[in-house]
Design a protein around this motif. Sequence first.
Motif, PDB file in Angstrom:
ATOM      1  N   SER A  51     -27.445 -36.233  -0.868  1.00  0.00           N
ATOM      2  CA  SER A  51     -26.031 -36.563   0.019  1.00  0.00           C
ATOM      3  C   SER A  51     -25.568 -35.923  -0.996  1.00  0.00           C
ATOM      4  CB  SER A  51     -26.433 -38.297   0.252  1.00  0.00           C
ATOM      5  OG  SER A  51     -25.149 -38.415   0.332  1.00  0.00           O
ATOM      6  N   PHE A  52     -24.388 -35.926  -0.805  1.00  0.00           N
ATOM      7  CA  PHE A  52     -23.754 -35.888  -1.431  1.00  0.00           C
ATOM      8  C   PHE A  52     -22.442 -36.604  -2.001  1.00  0.00           C
ATOM      9  CE2 PHE A  52     -24.484 -31.066  -1.780  1.00  0.00           C
ATOM     10  CZ  PHE A  52     -24.370 -30.780  -3.152  1.00  0.00           C
ATOM     11  N   ARG A  53     -21.671 -37.381  -1.045  1.00  0.00           N
ATOM     12  CA  ARG A  53     -21.307 -38.791  -0.647  1.00  0.00           C
ATOM     13  C   ARG A  53     -21.542 -40.006   0.150  1.00  0.00           C
ATOM     14  NH1 ARG A  53     -17.371 -34.024  -0.287  1.00  0.00           N
ATOM     15  NH2 ARG A  53     -17.606 -35.047   1.999  1.00  0.00           N
ATOM     16  N   PRO A  54     -22.098 -40.526  -0.739  1.00  0.00           N
ATOM     17  CA  PRO A  54     -22.342 -40.797  -2.403  1.00  0.00           C
ATOM     18  C   PRO A  54     -23.556 -40.419  -2.868  1.00  0.00           C
ATOM     19  CG  PRO A  54     -23.696 -42.626  -1.132  1.00  0.00           C
ATOM     20  CD  PRO A  54     -23.033 -41.659   0.645  1.00  0.00           C
ATOM     21  N   LEU A  55     -23.568 -39.246  -4.110  1.00  0.00           N
ATOM     22  CA  LEU A  55     -24.363 -38.082  -5.034  1.00  0.00           C
ATOM     23  C   LEU A  55     -25.306 -38.795  -5.247  1.00  0.00           C
ATOM     24  CD1 LEU A  55     -24.531 -35.592  -5.900  1.00  0.00           C
ATOM     25  CD2 LEU A  55     -23.943 -36.120  -8.292  1.00  0.00           C
ATOM     26  N   LYS A  56     -26.379 -37.917  -4.660  1.00  0.00           N
ATOM     27  CA  LYS A  56     -28.056 -38.477  -4.632  1.00  0.00           C
ATOM     28  C   LYS A  56     -28.960 -37.225  -5.031  1.00  0.00           C
ATOM     29  CE  LYS A  56     -28.021 -41.955  -0.041  1.00  0.00           C
ATOM     30  NZ  LYS A  56     -27.991 -43.423  -1.833  1.00  0.00           N
TER      31      LYS A  56
ATOM     32  N   HIS B 151     -23.219 -33.374 -14.068  1.00  0.00           N
ATOM     33  CA  HIS B 151     -21.985 -33.256 -13.549  1.00  0.00           C
ATOM     34  C   HIS B 151     -21.539 -31.665 -12.901  1.00  0.00           C
ATOM     35  CE1 HIS B 151     -19.819 -36.908 -15.542  1.00  0.00           C
ATOM     36  NE2 HIS B 151     -21.041 -36.666 -16.264  1.00  0.00           N
ATOM     37  N   SER B 152     -21.978 -30.844 -13.213  1.00  0.00           N
ATOM     38  CA  SER B 152     -21.847 -29.899 -12.458  1.00  0.00           C
ATOM     39  C   SER B 152     -21.893 -29.866 -10.645  1.00  0.00           C
ATOM     40  CB  SER B 152     -23.335 -28.342 -12.181  1.00  0.00           C
ATOM     41  OG  SER B 152     -24.398 -28.865 -12.244  1.00  0.00           O
ATOM     42  N   LEU B 153     -23.254 -30.786 -10.406  1.00  0.00           N
ATOM     43  CA  LEU B 153     -22.732 -31.183  -8.733  1.00  0.00           C
ATOM     44  C   LEU B 153     -21.981 -32.594  -8.477  1.00  0.00           C
ATOM     45  CD1 LEU B 153     -26.391 -31.851  -8.131  1.00  0.00           C
ATOM     46  CD2 LEU B 153     -25.390 -29.736  -7.552  1.00  0.00           C
ATOM     47  N   LYS B 154     -21.353 -33.446  -9.588  1.00  0.00           N
ATOM     48  CA  LYS B 154     -20.181 -34.557  -9.624  1.00  0.00           C
ATOM     49  C   LYS B 154     -19.062 -32.789  -9.368  1.00  0.00           C
ATOM     50  CE  LYS B 154     -21.268 -38.554 -11.414  1.00  0.00           C
ATOM     51  NZ  LYS B 154     -20.849 -39.614 -12.680  1.00  0.00           N
ATOM     52  N   ALA B 155     -18.979 -32.019  -9.757  1.00  0.00           N
ATOM     53  CA  ALA B 155     -17.868 -30.625  -9.469  1.00  0.00           C
ATOM     54  C   ALA B 155     -17.527 -30.313  -8.886  1.00  0.00           C
ATOM     55  CB  ALA B 155     -17.822 -29.793 -10.858  1.00  0.00           C
ATOM     56  N   VAL B 156     -18.647 -30.421  -7.446  1.00  0.00           N
ATOM     57  CA  VAL B 156     -18.819 -29.451  -6.061  1.00  0.00           C
ATOM     58  C   VAL B 156     -18.757 -30.807  -5.227  1.00  0.00           C
ATOM     59  CG1 VAL B 156     -19.696 -27.867  -7.314  1.00  0.00           C
ATOM     60  CG2 VAL B 156     -20.755 -29.574  -6.482  1.00  0.00           C
ATOM     61  N   ALA B 157     -19.182 -31.879  -5.345  1.00  0.00           N
ATOM     62  CA  ALA B 157     -18.746 -32.893  -4.179  1.00  0.00           C
ATOM     63  C   ALA B 157     -17.873 -33.280  -3.848  1.00  0.00           C
ATOM     64  CB  ALA B 157     -19.451 -34.559  -4.718  1.00  0.00           C
ATOM     65  N   PRO B 158     -17.015 -33.072  -4.282  1.00  0.00           N
ATOM     66  CA  PRO B 158     -15.528 -33.623  -3.350  1.00  0.00           C
ATOM     67  C   PRO B 158     -15.136 -32.107  -2.300  1.00  0.00           C
ATOM     68  CG  PRO B 158     -14.657 -33.712  -5.883  1.00  0.00           C
ATOM     69  CD  PRO B 158     -15.910 -33.102  -5.429  1.00  0.00           C
TER      70      PRO B 158
END
Length: 352
Positions: free
Chosen positions: A151-156, A237-244
């Motif tokens: 999942s990206f939102r929430p990120l898992k 943090h690379s995944l947090k960068a694209v999550a939005p």
Amino acid sequence: MFTFVHRMINHFPTHYEITRKDLMVKNVKRYRKELERDGNPLGERNEQGRYVHLDFIPVTFMLPADYNLLVEEFRKSPNSTWILKPAGKSQGVGIFLVNRLAQIKKWSRDSKTPFNPALVKDTYVISRYIDNPLLIGGKKFDLRIYVLVTSFRPLKVYLFKMGFCRFCTIKYDLNTQELDNMFVHLTNVSIQKRGAEYNSIHGGKWSMENLRLFLEGTRGRKVTDKLFSDINWLLVHSLKAVAPVMVSDRHCFECYGYDIIVDQNLKPWLIEVNASPSLSSTTANDRIMKQALIDNIIKVVLPPDGIPDVHWNKVPPSENLTDFELLLDEEIAAQLENARDRGQASNLPRWR
């Protein structure tokens, strides 16, 4: 008969936001600037203008759009080497190294003008080459790390513990005469297996466990632990960068193949992220590892009853993680934060 609620897909609709080289860099740059603008400590820069906590991608420009910026950077560092890649291709196709602007002009097929975008059919990325890679036996290598996102939102995010190193078959040499020798510079198995020095028995690969043992023996336990901690930081943090910008469809999951290079200072650099990392095997150990990867993914993404269900909260039982470890679950993190505020954190499961 299964309805659509009982189907799962192994890609997110907008996975290319991290797997296309140009979009990955664009999203990481945007993420850093947003944190800096908001006054978040993660967006801090040092005196040289580099990000203190999020400096994990090499200096990179898009061609043809950023050609003038590239020229300016070339003038600042005239002796630097750069690596040019098509933004949407893989397996080492279309990659080459340059150390002079004239080489880029020749590549653009129009040396009479600084750069002619009309002659470039695809977007390319050009990055400062990591010219001080960590060498083992005199050879360059990179890390292939498998990361599962449910999942990206929430990120898992889950990390597969059994990644591996991919070695070049020829000893590293940055001599200008060797810039065109891809057996020296590119670790892709699709390239290396065509070389005369390729060994089909071990496939030019080391397990992640062997790398850790080697580094602990040569560099020490403390710096080795820091390296792997820095790699985990990079992944998250690379995944947090694209999550939005990701479409986080509940029917989807994704196993990404991260390519990371470690330099002589044991600093990890993110090179690219693959949406469909190869699951074909070149050795017996390779086959065992990749079969375990597939088996473990199924155990994590499916609910306990084994039937796909989009209403499931995607929190697998700990025994189903097997060779995966939890890197981040923002849902659990939020629960922990709320529990700390109420003084009840001890009642919740621990996570890394």
